[in-house]
Structure formats: C-alpha cells, structure tokens
Design a protein around this motif. Sequence first.
Motif, PDB file in Angstrom:
ATOM      1  N   GLY A  19       0.794  -1.236   0.000  1.00 49.43           N
ATOM      2  CA  GLY A  19       0.000   0.000   0.000  1.00 49.43           C
ATOM      3  C   GLY A  19       0.813   1.265   0.000  1.00 49.43           C
ATOM      4  N   GLY A  20       2.118   1.152  -0.165  1.00 54.78           N
ATOM      5  CA  GLY A  20       2.977   2.322  -0.173  1.00 54.78           C
ATOM      6  C   GLY A  20       2.626   3.312  -1.267  1.00 54.78           C
TER       7      GLY A  20
ATOM      8  N   ALA B  43      -3.672  12.080  -1.105  1.00 57.87           N
ATOM      9  CA  ALA B  43      -3.422  13.462  -0.669  1.00 57.87           C
ATOM     10  C   ALA B  43      -3.557  14.449  -1.822  1.00 57.87           C
ATOM     11  CB  ALA B  43      -2.045  13.571  -0.033  1.00 57.87           C
ATOM     12  N   ILE B  44      -3.073  14.071  -3.011  1.00 56.80           N
ATOM     13  CA  ILE B  44      -3.091  15.021  -4.122  1.00 56.80           C
ATOM     14  C   ILE B  44      -4.503  15.229  -4.680  1.00 56.80           C
ATOM     15  CG2 ILE B  44      -0.690  14.607  -4.748  1.00 56.80           C
ATOM     16  CD1 ILE B  44      -1.703  12.851  -7.061  1.00 56.80           C
ATOM     17  N   THR B  45      -5.456  14.425  -4.221  1.00 57.76           N
ATOM     18  CA  THR B  45      -6.853  14.634  -4.623  1.00 57.76           C
ATOM     19  C   THR B  45      -7.631  15.445  -3.592  1.00 57.76           C
ATOM     20  OG1 THR B  45      -7.737  12.632  -3.532  1.00 57.76           O
ATOM     21  CG2 THR B  45      -6.800  12.376  -5.745  1.00 57.76           C
ATOM     22  N   MET B  46      -7.002  15.721  -2.443  1.00 56.29           N
ATOM     23  CA  MET B  46      -7.682  16.392  -1.343  1.00 56.29           C
ATOM     24  C   MET B  46      -7.411  17.898  -1.337  1.00 56.29           C
ATOM     25  SD  MET B  46      -6.799  13.685   1.740  1.00 56.29           S
ATOM     26  CE  MET B  46      -7.566  14.694   3.027  1.00 56.29           C
ATOM     27  N   ASP B  47      -8.333  18.640  -0.751  1.00 58.97           N
ATOM     28  CA  ASP B  47      -8.063  20.036  -0.440  1.00 58.97           C
ATOM     29  C   ASP B  47      -6.945  20.069   0.604  1.00 58.97           C
ATOM     30  OD1 ASP B  47      -8.520  22.495   1.425  1.00 58.97           O
ATOM     31  OD2 ASP B  47      -9.589  23.005  -0.420  1.00 58.97           O
ATOM     32  N   LYS B  48      -5.978  20.940   0.410  1.00 62.42           N
ATOM     33  CA  LYS B  48      -4.814  20.932   1.296  1.00 62.42           C
ATOM     34  C   LYS B  48      -5.173  21.276   2.735  1.00 62.42           C
ATOM     35  CE  LYS B  48      -1.687  21.790  -2.517  1.00 62.42           C
ATOM     36  NZ  LYS B  48      -0.620  22.601  -3.128  1.00 62.42           N
TER      37      LYS B  48
ATOM     38  N   PHE C  30      10.726   4.232   3.400  1.00 59.77           N
ATOM     39  CA  PHE C  30       9.855   4.704   2.320  1.00 59.77           C
ATOM     40  C   PHE C  30       8.626   5.430   2.869  1.00 59.77           C
ATOM     41  CE2 PHE C  30      12.218   1.588  -0.251  1.00 59.77           C
ATOM     42  CZ  PHE C  30      12.453   2.345  -1.387  1.00 59.77           C
ATOM     43  N   ASN C  31       8.137   4.994   4.017  1.00 63.21           N
ATOM     44  CA  ASN C  31       7.013   5.693   4.643  1.00 63.21           C
ATOM     45  C   ASN C  31       7.410   7.117   5.015  1.00 63.21           C
ATOM     46  OD1 ASN C  31       4.238   5.542   6.134  1.00 63.21           O
ATOM     47  ND2 ASN C  31       5.658   6.302   7.689  1.00 63.21           N
ATOM     48  N   LEU C  32       8.639   7.282   5.516  1.00 63.22           N
ATOM     49  CA  LEU C  32       9.109   8.625   5.877  1.00 63.22           C
ATOM     50  C   LEU C  32       9.220   9.507   4.634  1.00 63.22           C
ATOM     51  CD1 LEU C  32      10.162  10.673   7.914  1.00 63.22           C
ATOM     52  CD2 LEU C  32      12.441   9.673   7.643  1.00 63.22           C
ATOM     53  N   ILE C  33       9.762   8.960   3.561  1.00 60.91           N
ATOM     54  CA  ILE C  33       9.874   9.734   2.325  1.00 60.91           C
ATOM     55  C   ILE C  33       8.489  10.112   1.814  1.00 60.91           C
ATOM     56  CG2 ILE C  33      10.645   9.682  -0.069  1.00 60.91           C
ATOM     57  CD1 ILE C  33      12.894   9.927   2.086  1.00 60.91           C
ATOM     58  N   GLU C  34       7.559   9.174   1.837  1.00 57.56           N
ATOM     59  CA  GLU C  34       6.185   9.469   1.423  1.00 57.56           C
ATOM     60  C   GLU C  34       5.593  10.584   2.275  1.00 57.56           C
ATOM     61  OE1 GLU C  34       1.899   7.239   0.498  1.00 57.56           O
ATOM     62  OE2 GLU C  34       3.480   6.145   1.555  1.00 57.56           O
ATOM     63  N   ALA C  35       5.854  10.540   3.579  1.00 51.53           N
ATOM     64  CA  ALA C  35       5.335  11.560   4.497  1.00 51.53           C
ATOM     65  C   ALA C  35       5.899  12.939   4.170  1.00 51.53           C
ATOM     66  CB  ALA C  35       5.675  11.177   5.935  1.00 51.53           C
ATOM     67  N   ILE C  36       7.193  13.008   3.850  1.00 46.39           N
ATOM     68  CA  ILE C  36       7.825  14.297   3.534  1.00 46.39           C
ATOM     69  C   ILE C  36       7.260  14.852   2.227  1.00 46.39           C
ATOM     70  CG2 ILE C  36      10.019  15.446   3.044  1.00 46.39           C
ATOM     71  CD1 ILE C  36      11.359  13.276   4.822  1.00 46.39           C
TER      72      ILE C  36
ATOM     73  N   ILE D  36       3.514   9.502  10.984  1.00 44.12           N
ATOM     74  CA  ILE D  36       2.108   9.181  11.254  1.00 44.12           C
ATOM     75  C   ILE D  36       1.222   9.487  10.047  1.00 44.12           C
ATOM     76  CG2 ILE D  36       0.129   9.682  12.753  1.00 44.12           C
ATOM     77  CD1 ILE D  36       2.123  10.623  14.878  1.00 44.12           C
ATOM     78  N   VAL D  37       1.597  10.499   9.262  1.00 44.68           N
ATOM     79  CA  VAL D  37       0.688  11.074   8.264  1.00 44.68           C
ATOM     80  C   VAL D  37       0.210  10.069   7.217  1.00 44.68           C
ATOM     81  CG1 VAL D  37       0.423  12.862   6.510  1.00 44.68           C
ATOM     82  CG2 VAL D  37       1.601  13.386   8.653  1.00 44.68           C
ATOM     83  N   PRO D  38       1.097   9.292   6.557  1.00 46.31           N
ATOM     84  CA  PRO D  38       0.583   8.335   5.572  1.00 46.31           C
ATOM     85  C   PRO D  38      -0.392   7.325   6.182  1.00 46.31           C
ATOM     86  CG  PRO D  38       2.939   8.633   5.283  1.00 46.31           C
ATOM     87  CD  PRO D  38       2.575   9.302   6.575  1.00 46.31           C
ATOM     88  N   HIS D  39      -0.125   6.896   7.393  1.00 46.79           N
ATOM     89  CA  HIS D  39      -1.022   5.943   8.061  1.00 46.79           C
ATOM     90  C   HIS D  39      -2.409   6.558   8.272  1.00 46.79           C
ATOM     91  CE1 HIS D  39       2.261   3.110   8.853  1.00 46.79           C
ATOM     92  NE2 HIS D  39       2.985   4.151   9.231  1.00 46.79           N
ATOM     93  N   LEU D  40      -2.419   7.825   8.680  1.00 45.77           N
ATOM     94  CA  LEU D  40      -3.701   8.503   8.904  1.00 45.77           C
ATOM     95  C   LEU D  40      -4.510   8.638   7.615  1.00 45.77           C
ATOM     96  CD1 LEU D  40      -3.129  11.514  11.353  1.00 45.77           C
ATOM     97  CD2 LEU D  40      -4.511   9.482  11.743  1.00 45.77           C
ATOM     98  N   LEU D  41      -3.825   8.966   6.537  1.00 47.43           N
ATOM     99  CA  LEU D  41      -4.523   9.154   5.268  1.00 47.43           C
ATOM    100  C   LEU D  41      -5.102   7.843   4.737  1.00 47.43           C
ATOM    101  CD1 LEU D  41      -2.139  11.717   3.559  1.00 47.43           C
ATOM    102  CD2 LEU D  41      -4.537  12.095   4.100  1.00 47.43           C
ATOM    103  N   ARG D  42      -4.459   6.725   5.060  1.00 50.70           N
ATOM    104  CA  ARG D  42      -4.978   5.420   4.627  1.00 50.70           C
ATOM    105  C   ARG D  42      -6.029   4.862   5.587  1.00 50.70           C
ATOM    106  NH1 ARG D  42       0.687   4.453   3.621  1.00 50.70           N
ATOM    107  NH2 ARG D  42       0.796   3.372   5.622  1.00 50.70           N
ATOM    108  N   ASP D  43      -6.183   5.510   6.728  1.00 47.89           N
ATOM    109  CA  ASP D  43      -6.999   4.978   7.831  1.00 47.89           C
ATOM    110  C   ASP D  43      -8.459   5.424   7.697  1.00 47.89           C
ATOM    111  OD1 ASP D  43      -7.927   3.996  10.225  1.00 47.89           O
ATOM    112  OD2 ASP D  43      -6.733   5.330  11.493  1.00 47.89           O
TER     113      ASP D  43
END
Length: 413
Positions: A26-27, A34-39, A101-107, A215-222
């Motif tokens: 799911g990486g 995120a890129i489909t969401m309002d910031k 990779f999760n950290l890079i995705e988060a950044i 934490i951020v990628p996990h939250l967005l998938r949650d």
Amino acid sequence: MSSVKYITENFGKYDVFSIESYMNIGGFSALKKAITMDKEDIASLLTEAKIKGRGGAAYPMGRKWSQARAVERPHHCVICNADEGETCTFKDRELIKNDPFNLIEAIIIAGWAVNAEDGYIYMRSEYSRFRPRLLNAIKQAEENGFLGENILGTGWNYKIHLYSGAGAYVCGEGTALIRSMEGKAGRPRMKPPFMKQSGLFARPTCMNNVESLSIVPHLLRDSAKTYMKYGVGESLGTKLVSVGGNVKKPGVYEIPFGTTIREIIYGLAGGIQGDRKIRLIQFGGASGKIADDSILDVPYTYEDFKEHDLVIGSGSILVIDERTSVIDFLRYTQDFFLHESCGQCTPCREGNRHIKMFLDKIKAQTHTQEDLETMQTFAKVMPISSLCGLGETAQNALKSAMKIFPDTFKIKN
C-alpha cells in the motif's frame, strides 16, 4: 501487556531497499490520496487526530501546516528534523531503519500540503549508516514519479535533499539546525522572524520531527479512523516511547496514550534489572523532569503529565535504579549540558558552568545555604533569559529533584 502497531505497522513487512516491495503493502497510496484532497483538509485531519509534535515541543501539527501554507511568499520548504540528540531517545532511528519509504512518502505529502518546492532531511551524524537507505528511497521515489518534475501529473515539482549533522545536541533546536544546514555555526537565533516566515535560506519553512511525519501516511490510509480509537481525552492515538536505563528490556515500544508508567516499565520493558528499586525516572530526555516511583500509576497522556508536573517531550523514559544516587545523576546530566551548550548566550553558558560547581560542592558536602539559594536563582533565571530550549530546560531535572528529593541538598553539620 504487548505494544500496539499503528505507526510501526510496516515494520518487517517489506524490503526496505525496494520501492516495489513497499508499494505492494500500500505504499504511496496515501500520497495518491493526498493530491486529490483540499490541502486544508489534510491539515484538518491532523487537527482532528489531535497530533502534537513528537520532537519535544508538542505544538499542534495541523495548526503548524495551516500556518505554514498561509505564508504568502514563494519557495516554501519542508524540513524533517532527524537530529535525534536527546538522551535515551532512539525512536526516530527505528522509523528510519525499518520504514524509510514511509518517511519519504510523508515528507512528500508535507511538501504538497504546504506548497513547498523542496524537502530536506537533517539527520544526526551518528545515524550515518542509514544514509544509503534514505538516499536509495529518495532515488527510487524519483524514478517512479513520486519526486522530481510533474509529480503524478499534478504539475508540481518537488525534491528531497539529505543533510548530515555534526553531532551537536543544540542542532535539534530548529533555528540552530537551519544555521547548520546553511553552513554556519549551529547556534540558535532570535525569533521573530519565525521559521514559517523566514527559515532555511530565508525561505518559508515548515519543520517536523520524524515520528510526527511518519504518522501522516497511516492517517490518510486509515478510513476507519482506527488511530482515533486509541488514547483518551486530548491525547488520542499512539506514541512511540524509548525506554532505557536500568530496565531488563530497553527498546522502542508503541503504546496507546493512557497506558500507565507501570505498564510501560514492568509490562513492556520487563521491570528493573536485578529486581531492584527505582531511584528516579526521567521523562523526555536530559531536558525532561524527573519523578520517583510514586507516579507509576499515572497514565501516559499530555493531560496527566501536566497535572503531575512532567513532560512527555521526546518520548523517552529513562529508569535509574537505587545503585545511582540522585546527586550523581544530576551531576552527570549537568556535565552533558555544560558540554553541549553552544556558549552563545550568557545565561546558559555561565548558568550551566556555575550549577556544575554547586553540584560538585553538594556531592562533597562542602556547600552552604548561600550556595543553594544562588543555585536556585540560576535555575530560575535560565529558563526566562536563555536564547533557546537548551538553556530554558537544562535545569528541569534539578528543579524537580529539589522538590522530590530535598534530603539530597541538606547541609550536614
């Protein structure tokens, strides 16, 4: 008891050198969402989850992202603070090691959310063996269209750069870290201007700690909002804690907020070596406050810690058993701050030096009442007059000890 797995759910599930392996679990689906969401909705999600900065300051993360994006200047940037220099704190190391990779995705998500053009990782020099791991993750993210030009067809360009520190504790402070990245001496600067307006290379800057970002990628998938089902009150979710000192099983554990100190020390960390008694516990690193074993049943939450005059800080829990005296512990801590003070401001430079002298006199039992009063004055003045967090918090342990262990400071005739 056992620890939970939310922030650490990817640990051991993929090859940390393969982006394909990460994507198979799911990486980068969080980035695609995120890129489909309002910031602002991304920041609102962090606010809803009540996430506070995990580096020590506990500033609301959603508010920070909203404020950073609102600055109407070009060339925004994001910094991941991986200068994990606080004593007994090693949770960020585990995130870098086991889930790069999760950290890079988060950044990348952070960069999108605050309209940044560049992301930077500032990693402590002692973690240099993980540089190839992060550089590989950055390279593979670029090769797969998650970094670089026109990311995922959005027209957005963004790059991540990796910097290494040189071992200075004070560079964990935001402005000192920025100066170090700019090639200057790693010393704090006056605020304002705040870094959200003028930070790295005078660019609007948003800085977050490794755990906060992770934490951020996990939250967005949650979608089930599992994270918010953990914790209590204003302390929602889970937290990584680094437990060290005289425990049988030192390590990093992910706990739900609300877990008691007793459950952490005796349930997860296995109790005290040799089944000895606890002398003291320090929370949040060398700059944190200390307590005795009367707080073992206090829940690990921001609210309960505030009520008991403690701080969560960096998330470390240092357990000291009866073999070490209070005064020896304080002297060791003071040696650390005397060595790590950058020396730029007088209250910190001279305050730490003089308090070291007073503690040595207390150890030798040659101190006077005047010494104690002067030491207390220094410990009160430093937090209100020092330039940065080092000088502001260096005497937290001492001030706690004077309340909890008054016999340590008695003058013996």
